[in-house]
Design an enzyme around this catalytic site. Structure first.
Site, PDB file in Angstrom:
ATOM      1  CG  HIS A 155       6.955  -8.923  55.371  1.00 18.98           C
ATOM      2  ND1 HIS A 155       7.024 -10.258  55.060  1.00 18.98           N
ATOM      3  CD2 HIS A 155       5.639  -8.652  55.586  1.00 18.98           C
ATOM      4  CE1 HIS A 155       5.807 -10.775  55.090  1.00 18.98           C
ATOM      5  NE2 HIS A 155       4.948  -9.825  55.407  1.00 18.98           N
ATOM      6  CD  GLU A 167       3.273  -9.447  58.838  1.00 21.10           C
ATOM      7  OE1 GLU A 167       2.253  -9.489  58.154  1.00 21.10           O
ATOM      8  OE2 GLU A 167       4.414  -9.412  58.357  1.00 21.10           O
TER       9      GLU A 167
END
Length: 250
Positions: free
Chosen positions: A95, A167
Site C-alpha cells: 500500500h 491507487e
C-alpha cells in the site's frame, strides 16, 4: 468473467467493540450476494475477534501487511501462516502508505507476494503514482515499473492468484478521485502489462481494483468501466451504510 472484489481497508482504526459492530452490520445485510466478493482488512489486533463472526458469511477476512519469512527474530512482524491460522484469505501488500512511511520497495513487496502465494493467501498488490508523477506525464511508467518489480518471478498460474489495486496516491483520503476515464485508461495499461508478463488469458483473469476516495456517490460510474473489477476502499469502509452501498454498486 471476473468477479468484482470490494475490499475495505480499515487502516489503523477501531478497537474490538467498534470492529465487532461493523462486521455484524455488514454480515447481516450482505447475505444475498451471488456475483461479487466482499472483504474486510482490519488491524492485526482485531483478526482473532472478527474471524469467528465472519465464518460462514459472505464477508472474507484479510490483513493489511505481513512479513515474508515463516518465523524468526523479526520483532513486531506477522508471518503468513499466522494470518492463515486466524482465518485470513487475503493480504494487502505494498500500500502507498507502507511505501511512503515505511520505505517498502518493489523488491520487498515481491518477496512478500511470493510468500503469500506459497502460504495460500491472495495478495492484493498495490501500485500507484504520486501527483508530481501524474502531472509530469510519468504515471504509466511509474505504475508499470511497480508492477514489474512487485510481480517479478511469478508464473502465469501464480499471477492468476494475485489481485492488483491501482491507487493513485494523490487520490487516497483526499476526496479527489481519478475520473472514471482516467482510471479505466490506467487499468487497461495494467492489464496490457500483465499480458506482457504472462499471456492475455492470464491478464484477462486478474482482478484489478481501483482505490482512492471511492464513495457511494462515485462507485457506480467507476465500476461501469470494463477493466475496473472492484474497489479497495479506505475511509468509506469504516461506516456500514457507506460500505454496503459501495458493495451493492449498480
Amino acid at each position: 468473467m471476473r468477479r468484482p472484489l470490494l475490499a475495505g481497508n480499515w487502516k489503523m482504526h477501531y478497537g474490538v467493540s467498534e470492529g465487532v459492530a461493523l462486521v455484524e452490520a455488514l454480515s447481516a445485510d450482505l447475505t444475498d450476494l451471488t456475483d461479487r466478493d466482499v472483504l474486510v482488512c482490519p488491524p492485526f489486533t482485531l483478526l482473532g475477534s472478527l474471524a469467528p463472526l465472519l465464518d460462514g458469511t459472505a464477508v472474507a477476512l484479510g490483513a493489511q501487511n505481513m512479513h515474508y519469512e515463516a518465523k524468526g527474530a523479526y520483532t513486531g512482524e506477522i508471518a503468513p501462516q499466522m494470518l492463515k491460522e486466524l482465518g485470513c484469505s487475503y493480504v494487502i501488500l505494498g500500500h502507498s502508505e507502507r511505501r511512503q512511511y515505511f520505505g517498502e520497495t518493489d523488491a520487498l513487496i515481491n518477496r512478500k507476494a511470493h510468500a503469500a502465494l506459497a502460504n495460500g493467501l491472495k495478495p492484493i498488490v498495490c501500485v500507484g503514482e504520486v501527483k508530481a508523477e501524474r502531472d509530469s506525464g510519468q504515471a504509466e511508467s511509474v505504475v508499470v515499473g511497480q508492477l514489474r518489480g512487485s510481480l517479478a518471478g511469478l508464473s502465469a498460474e501464480q499471477l492468476r492468484g494475485v489481485v492488483i489495486a491501482y491507487e493513485p496516491v494523490w487520490a487516497i483520503g483526499t476526496g479527489d478521485t481519478a475520473t472514471p476515464a482516467d482510471a479505466q485508461a490506467m487499468h487497461a495499461r495494467i492489464r496490457a502489462e500483465l499480458a506482457a508478463l504472462s499471456d492475455q488469458a492470464t491478464a484477462d483473469a486478474v482482478i484489478i481494483q481501483y482505490g482512492g476516495s471511492v464513495k457511494p456517490d462515485n462507485v457506480d460510474e467507476l465500476m461501469a468501466q470494463p477493466d475496473i473489477d472492484g474497489a479497495l476502499v479506505g475511509g468509506a469502509s469504516l461506516k456500514a451504510a457507506d460500505f454496503i452501498r459501495i458493495v451493492r454498486f449498480k
